[in-house]
Design a protein around this motif. Structure first.
Motif, PDB file in Angstrom:
ATOM      1  N   HIS A  94       1.005  -1.281   0.097  1.00  0.00           N
ATOM      2  CA  HIS A  94       0.003   0.001   0.061  1.00  0.00           C
ATOM      3  C   HIS A  94       0.966   1.310   0.078  1.00  0.00           C
ATOM      4  N   ALA A  95       1.737   1.361   1.076  1.00  0.00           N
ATOM      5  CA  ALA A  95       2.888   2.440   1.031  1.00  0.00           C
ATOM      6  C   ALA A  95       3.489   2.695  -0.376  1.00  0.00           C
ATOM      7  N   GLU A  96       3.859   1.708  -1.013  1.00  0.00           N
ATOM      8  CA  GLU A  96       4.546   1.772  -2.105  1.00  0.00           C
ATOM      9  C   GLU A  96       3.703   2.382  -3.457  1.00  0.00           C
ATOM     10  N   SER A  97       2.387   1.900  -3.278  1.00  0.00           N
ATOM     11  CA  SER A  97       1.297   2.235  -4.432  1.00  0.00           C
ATOM     12  C   SER A  97       1.417   3.751  -4.341  1.00  0.00           C
ATOM     13  N   LEU A  98       1.432   4.430  -3.018  1.00  0.00           N
ATOM     14  CA  LEU A  98       1.424   5.930  -3.099  1.00  0.00           C
ATOM     15  C   LEU A  98       2.733   6.603  -4.049  1.00  0.00           C
ATOM     16  N   VAL A  99       3.797   5.958  -3.644  1.00  0.00           N
ATOM     17  CA  VAL A  99       4.830   6.489  -3.970  1.00  0.00           C
ATOM     18  C   VAL A  99       4.724   6.244  -5.838  1.00  0.00           C
ATOM     19  N   GLU A 100       4.263   5.096  -6.262  1.00  0.00           N
ATOM     20  CA  GLU A 100       4.056   4.697  -7.603  1.00  0.00           C
ATOM     21  C   GLU A 100       3.145   5.786  -8.269  1.00  0.00           C
ATOM     22  N   LYS A 101       1.784   5.955  -7.623  1.00  0.00           N
ATOM     23  CA  LYS A 101       0.965   7.040  -8.115  1.00  0.00           C
ATOM     24  C   LYS A 101       1.612   8.375  -8.262  1.00  0.00           C
ATOM     25  N   LEU A 102       2.718   8.700  -7.582  1.00  0.00           N
ATOM     26  CA  LEU A 102       3.333   9.852  -7.790  1.00  0.00           C
ATOM     27  C   LEU A 102       4.368   9.926  -8.892  1.00  0.00           C
ATOM     28  N   GLY A 103       4.579   8.660  -9.375  1.00  0.00           N
ATOM     29  CA  GLY A 103       5.532   8.691 -10.660  1.00  0.00           C
ATOM     30  C   GLY A 103       7.150   8.384  -9.937  1.00  0.00           C
ATOM     31  N   LEU A 104       7.280   8.513  -8.897  1.00  0.00           N
ATOM     32  CA  LEU A 104       8.667   8.248  -8.264  1.00  0.00           C
ATOM     33  C   LEU A 104       9.482   7.089  -8.535  1.00  0.00           C
ATOM     34  N   HIS A 105      10.572   7.205  -8.945  1.00  0.00           N
ATOM     35  CA  HIS A 105      11.482   5.830  -8.867  1.00  0.00           C
ATOM     36  C   HIS A 105      11.793   5.616  -7.246  1.00  0.00           C
ATOM     37  N   TYR A 106      11.781   4.466  -6.856  1.00  0.00           N
ATOM     38  CA  TYR A 106      12.261   4.239  -5.547  1.00  0.00           C
ATOM     39  C   TYR A 106      12.614   2.449  -5.516  1.00  0.00           C
ATOM     40  N   GLN A 107      12.964   2.188  -4.274  1.00  0.00           N
ATOM     41  CA  GLN A 107      13.429   1.029  -4.232  1.00  0.00           C
ATOM     42  C   GLN A 107      12.762   0.270  -2.620  1.00  0.00           C
ATOM     43  N   ARG A 108      12.556  -0.995  -2.747  1.00  0.00           N
ATOM     44  CA  ARG A 108      12.253  -1.634  -1.248  1.00  0.00           C
ATOM     45  C   ARG A 108      13.436  -2.174  -0.832  1.00  0.00           C
ATOM     46  N   THR A 109      13.700  -1.967   0.515  1.00  0.00           N
ATOM     47  CA  THR A 109      14.942  -2.544   1.063  1.00  0.00           C
ATOM     48  C   THR A 109      14.506  -3.385   2.426  1.00  0.00           C
ATOM     49  N   LEU A 110      14.998  -4.465   2.629  1.00  0.00           N
ATOM     50  CA  LEU A 110      14.862  -5.295   3.971  1.00  0.00           C
ATOM     51  C   LEU A 110      16.265  -4.737   4.683  1.00  0.00           C
ATOM     52  N   LEU A 111      15.698  -4.337   6.063  1.00  0.00           N
ATOM     53  CA  LEU A 111      16.636  -3.770   6.625  1.00  0.00           C
ATOM     54  C   LEU A 111      17.339  -4.925   7.594  1.00  0.00           C
ATOM     55  N   SER A 112      18.598  -5.013   7.631  1.00  0.00           N
ATOM     56  CA  SER A 112      19.315  -5.808   8.744  1.00  0.00           C
ATOM     57  C   SER A 112      18.658  -5.523  10.131  1.00  0.00           C
ATOM     58  N   ALA A 113      19.101  -6.308  11.159  1.00  0.00           N
ATOM     59  CA  ALA A 113      18.719  -6.249  12.360  1.00  0.00           C
ATOM     60  C   ALA A 113      19.328  -4.925  13.137  1.00  0.00           C
ATOM     61  N   GLY A 114      20.431  -4.691  12.943  1.00  0.00           N
ATOM     62  CA  GLY A 114      21.205  -3.659  13.387  1.00  0.00           C
ATOM     63  C   GLY A 114      20.560  -2.219  13.095  1.00  0.00           C
ATOM     64  N   ASP A 115      20.218  -2.246  11.775  1.00  0.00           N
ATOM     65  CA  ASP A 115      19.590  -0.951  11.056  1.00  0.00           C
ATOM     66  C   ASP A 115      18.196  -0.668  11.360  1.00  0.00           C
ATOM     67  N   ALA A 116      17.531  -1.538  11.847  1.00  0.00           N
ATOM     68  CA  ALA A 116      15.893  -1.551  12.177  1.00  0.00           C
ATOM     69  C   ALA A 116      15.797  -1.078  13.789  1.00  0.00           C
ATOM     70  N   SER A 117      14.639  -0.564  13.875  1.00  0.00           N
ATOM     71  CA  SER A 117      14.363  -0.182  15.095  1.00  0.00           C
ATOM     72  C   SER A 117      14.445  -1.303  16.174  1.00  0.00           C
ATOM     73  N   ALA A 118      14.811  -1.224  17.114  1.00  0.00           N
ATOM     74  CA  ALA A 118      15.052  -2.340  18.179  1.00  0.00           C
ATOM     75  C   ALA A 118      13.722  -2.851  18.661  1.00  0.00           C
ATOM     76  N   ALA A 119      12.603  -2.248  18.530  1.00  0.00           N
ATOM     77  CA  ALA A 119      11.457  -2.715  18.923  1.00  0.00           C
ATOM     78  C   ALA A 119      10.799  -3.530  17.884  1.00  0.00           C
ATOM     79  N   MET A 120      11.286  -3.473  16.721  1.00  0.00           N
ATOM     80  CA  MET A 120      10.482  -4.465  15.702  1.00  0.00           C
ATOM     81  C   MET A 120      11.220  -5.637  15.037  1.00  0.00           C
ATOM     82  N   ARG A 121      10.268  -6.633  14.880  1.00  0.00           N
ATOM     83  CA  ARG A 121      10.820  -7.930  14.431  1.00  0.00           C
ATOM     84  C   ARG A 121      11.605  -7.744  12.660  1.00  0.00           C
ATOM     85  N   LYS A 122      10.736  -6.976  11.999  1.00  0.00           N
ATOM     86  CA  LYS A 122      11.057  -6.817  10.653  1.00  0.00           C
ATOM     87  C   LYS A 122      10.666  -5.667   9.924  1.00  0.00           C
TER      88      LYS A 122
END
Length: 427
Positions: A307-335
């Motif tokens: 859903h969030a990607e669809s908003l960026v796509e409707k704006l016509g912007l070039h983007y990428q989806r990135t899976l964050l490593s454990a150390g770069d993600a928020s400590a409260a999040m699993r993924k």
């Protein structure tokens, strides 16, 4: 926070998962202390329960002797209460220490989340291609040429790290927010407008306190005796609004979103990556949130990212989806999956949305549960959150990706009716 029962039953699995985020020796020390405190707590509970049972038996024997006109063979029930109160005080202290140590542990990363920092992040999807621009102007120069953002007066008003949208720039900012609101409503999320001042319990529930207490703006205790702070993200408010509640299973997933400014003490820098509105003390964001059953959570995470990607796509912007490593993600999040837009002036991608799955980590801290139909036992919900979207980086991405050789900027088609023009031209 984590499930104490899981630590008791499978410490090795917990330690292995935590080692993706922490030094293994630090993990071992933390778990040793937690298990020691847990053992002390359980021993004290057993001792207190035994003492209470003994006192009840003595009280019954004392009362029966009095009724029978005999001299009681046991002490009066008032005797020995100091010992019980001391045990209860000791239990309170141990439980407080255990809660503090448990609250310091991060969440357990999902199985497909790898250890490491930013260098271990992995791009999993790309939309479109970087625009071909012969002479790239950065968003700060374009904002000034087009009269969209007044950085100098923003600093005059709030100090370093603040800016002020002006004219068509303010309309573009508001057009983005209204576009996101309409799209989130269409996707089935309930619109909330929460307070911007929150109690510290909300910060603890979200997993931001105590570790990141210094990253937010706190009111002084003279004016806010209940310890309030300015919200750093609407995630904190949406989660906090449902603290200590038992949700109706039939209504899960519960989907909500909120628009708020976000207030953070982190400062922008002079480096080209963080100039202009890319990083500052206040920015606008629309946040989506879901409370789900555990078995719904993984599918809900993918749904929210898409859903969030669809908003960026409707704006016509070039983007990428990135899976964050454990150390770069928020400590409260699993993924966490980041959506990152291309910034032509720096040749780099900048995050405009982090969509995260918290498992039951936040729900445990906030005591948010559900009860299965016909059952008595409650279980913790799973929580998910994501930006949909933050504007302070989308705004410069639009300027840079849609800039023209003459210094004008083409407005994304989806926003033209809201902005009132199809192109921004230099003054």
């Amino acid at each position: 926070m984590l499930d104490m029962e899981l630590i008791r039953k499978d410490r090795d699995a917990v330690a292995s998962a935590l080692a993706k985020r922490m030094d293994p020796a630090e993990v071992s020390r933390a778990l040793d202390e937690i298990q020691q405190l847990d053992q002390e707590r359980r021993s004290l509970i057993t001792e207190i329960d035994g003492e209470r049972q003994r006192r009840k038996a003595e009280a019954r024997a004392y009362a029966e002797a009095k009724r029978a006109g005999r001299e009681p063979e046991v002490a009066a029930p008032e005797a020995g209460r100091k010992q019980l109160s001391e045990l209860e005080a000791e239990l309170d202290e141990v439980q407080a220490r255990l809660r503090d140590r448990m609250s310091e542990l991060p969440n357990l990363p999902a199985d497909d989340v790898v250890p490491g920092g930013k260098e271990a992040n992995r791009v999993v999807r790309t939309f479109g291609e970087p625009p071909a621009i012969e002479k790239v102007r950065d968003h700060v120069e374009l904002s000034r040429m087009l009269g969209l953002v007044d950085h100098e007066r923003g600093v005059k008003l709030g100090g370093s790290g603040f800016w002020m949208y002006t004219g068509v720039g303010a309309r573009l900012e508001w057009a983005l927010l209204n576009f996101f609101i309409d799209e989130n409503v269409r996707a089935g999320y309930e619109f909330l407008l929460p307070p911007h001042l929150l109690l510290e319990s909300a910060g603890f529930a979200a997993g931001q306190f105590p570790k990141f207490t210094d990253d937010v703006y706190h009111l002084d205790r003279a004016s806010a005796p209940r310890a309030q702070f300015l919200l750093p993200t609407a995630e904190t408010a949406i989660l906090g609004a449902f603290q200590d509640e038992i949700m109706d299973t039939a209504k899960l997933p519960l989907k909500a979103f909120a628009y708020t400014p976000c207030y953070r003490r982190e400062a922008g820098g002079s480096h080209s990556d963080e100039r202009g509105t890319v990083r500052g003390h206040q920015f606008n964001k629309v946040e989506i949130f879901q409370f789900t059953l555990p078995e719904q959570a993984e599918a809900a995470h993918e749904e929210m990212v898409t859903h969030a990607e669809s908003l960026v796509e409707k704006l016509g912007l070039h983007y990428q989806r990135t899976l964050l490593s454990a150390g770069d993600a928020s400590a409260a999040m699993r993924k966490t999956l980041d959506i990152e837009v291309w910034m032509p002036s720096t040749g780099k991608y900048k995050e405009v949305s982090s969509v995260s799955w918290g498992g039951d980590y936040q729900a445990r801290r906030a005591a948010i549960r559900y009860r299965e139909p016909g059952g008595k036992q409650t279980r913790f919900v799973h929580t998910l959150n994501g930006s949909a979207l933050a504007t302070s980086r989308l705004f410069p991405a639009i300027l840079e990706q849609f800039q023209q050789p003459d210094g004008s900027v083409v407005i994304p088609e989806i926003l033209r009716d809201r902005v009132g023009t199809d192109r921004l031209t230099p003054r």
